[in-house]
Design an enzyme around this catalytic site. Structure first.
Site, PDB file in Angstrom:
ATOM      1  N   ARG A   1      34.225  27.057  61.021  1.00 21.74           N
ATOM      2  CA  ARG A   1      34.090  27.758  62.287  1.00 21.74           C
ATOM      3  C   ARG A   1      32.665  28.118  62.918  1.00 21.74           C
ATOM      4  NH1 ARG A   1      34.334  31.220  58.204  1.00 21.74           N
ATOM      5  NH2 ARG A   1      33.305  33.261  57.874  1.00 21.74           N
TER       6      ARG A   1
ATOM      7  N   HIS B   1      28.377  42.192  35.101  1.00 28.67           N
ATOM      8  CA  HIS B   1      29.165  42.239  35.640  1.00 28.67           C
ATOM      9  C   HIS B   1      28.693  43.261  36.963  1.00 28.67           C
ATOM     10  CE1 HIS B   1      32.970  41.256  37.900  1.00 28.67           C
ATOM     11  NE2 HIS B   1      32.007  41.642  39.036  1.00 28.67           N
TER      12      HIS B   1
END
Length: 313
Positions: free
Chosen positions: A172, A275
């Site tokens: 896109r 994390h």
């Protein structure tokens, strides 16, 4: 029709919630706060793992919405088959953009400028000076150009990069330039000094960063994974790291948490954070805003944001 809402945050600490719903606090404790069969809107406990996230689902026979507080939904997907048809699954797109983008930039700069080596030197009272690469003039490839990928590029903009390339499932145009389809990934890897992986974990992306992917990266390139550990083939990555050909900065690993004794801990050229892309001070205000917006839409019968899928559809 049931109106119970299960929240992992206390309702009295969230301003703006609709008053005509019944709020139950559950953050993964052993005891459920009420009968799961009466739950209409289930907000999944954050960072508590799949086992806790899935535990009440078999009994949630009246649930209409499952809302995660993470952008990823892989921890709840195994339980979706237990739910009645028509349940909407929504994620937390946008909630973690700022904090994950900050960490990505931190990992890139720390790896390029040798911060881990400086810290080890400080521990030993050693003055480890020397020439280090800069982020300026580098080519960065963002693999998985959604809201987090866009936020990462926002923070890269002042760093005088040579170029930024963007890859997503389908191509896109954006204000900053083209987003290339994933079919262009093999050729784009050849030119990238820094490869940032920020894709969701799906059947299509599991093991995406495999031996072939890594072999196409430039000598000396840096791989940054802030997506999910399963997107990277750990064995293939270890082979490349141990050869010294590339570097890596990983906020997520496979397995996770990384067990003691795992060779990834001490592989050359790797920086590991546990994390931490999402759980920062930026999380709570953004999570509250999301929940207020979603629950007010739910109470008014309006379409919800961040709809990922509907069961049985």
């Amino acid at each position: 029709m049931t109106s119970d809402v299960w929240l992992p945050l206390r309702a009295e600490e969230i301003d703006g919630l609709p008053e005509d719903l019944t709020y139950r606090f559950w953050d993964g404790g052993e005891e459920f706060p009420a009968d799961p069969a009466d739950c209409a809107f289930y907000v999944v406990p954050y960072m508590k793992g799949a086992e806790i996230a899935l535990r009440p689902l078999p009994e949630m026979t009246s649930v209409r919405v499952v809302q995660t507080l993470s952008a990823g939904i892989d921890h709840v997907q195994p339980g979706l088959g237990l739910l009645p048809a028509g349940v909407q699954l929504c994620n937390a797109r946008g909630v973690h953009d700022a904090s994950t983008a900050e960490l990505t930039l931190t990992l890139i700069l720390a790896s390029l400028r040798g911060i881990p080596d400086f810290v080890r030197g400080q521990d030993r009272e050693e003055w480890r000076s020397g020439f280090r690469p800069a982020l300026a003039d580098k080519s960065v490839l963002i693999v998985g150009y959604g809201s987090v990928g866009s936020a990462i590029e926002d923070r890269l903009a002042p760093f005088e990069l040579a170029r930024v390339a963007r890859v997503a499932r389908s191509g896109r145009e954006t204000a900053r330039g083209p987003v290339h389809p994933i079919s262009r990934l093999p050729e784009l890897l050849l030119d990238a000094d820094v490869v940032v992986v920020v894709t969701p974990l799906t059947k299509q992306t599991k093991g995406l960063v495999n031996a072939d992917f890594l072999a196409r990266m430039k000598d000396g390139a840096l791989l940054v994974n802030v997506a999910r550990g399963g997107v990277v083939d750990t064995k293939a990555l270890l082979t490349e790291l141990e050869s010294g050909r590339i570097q890596a900065a990983l906020d997520v690993t496979d397995p996770e948490p990384l067990p003691a004794g795992h060779p990834l801990w001490h592989a050359p050229g790797v920086l590991i954070s546990p994390h931490t892309g999402g759980p920062t001070s930026a999380f709570l205000p953004r999570a509250k805003r999301l929940l207020v917006a979603q629950l007010n839409r739910f109470a008014r019968g309006e379409p919800l944001d961040n709809l990922v899928l509907t069961t049985g559809a």
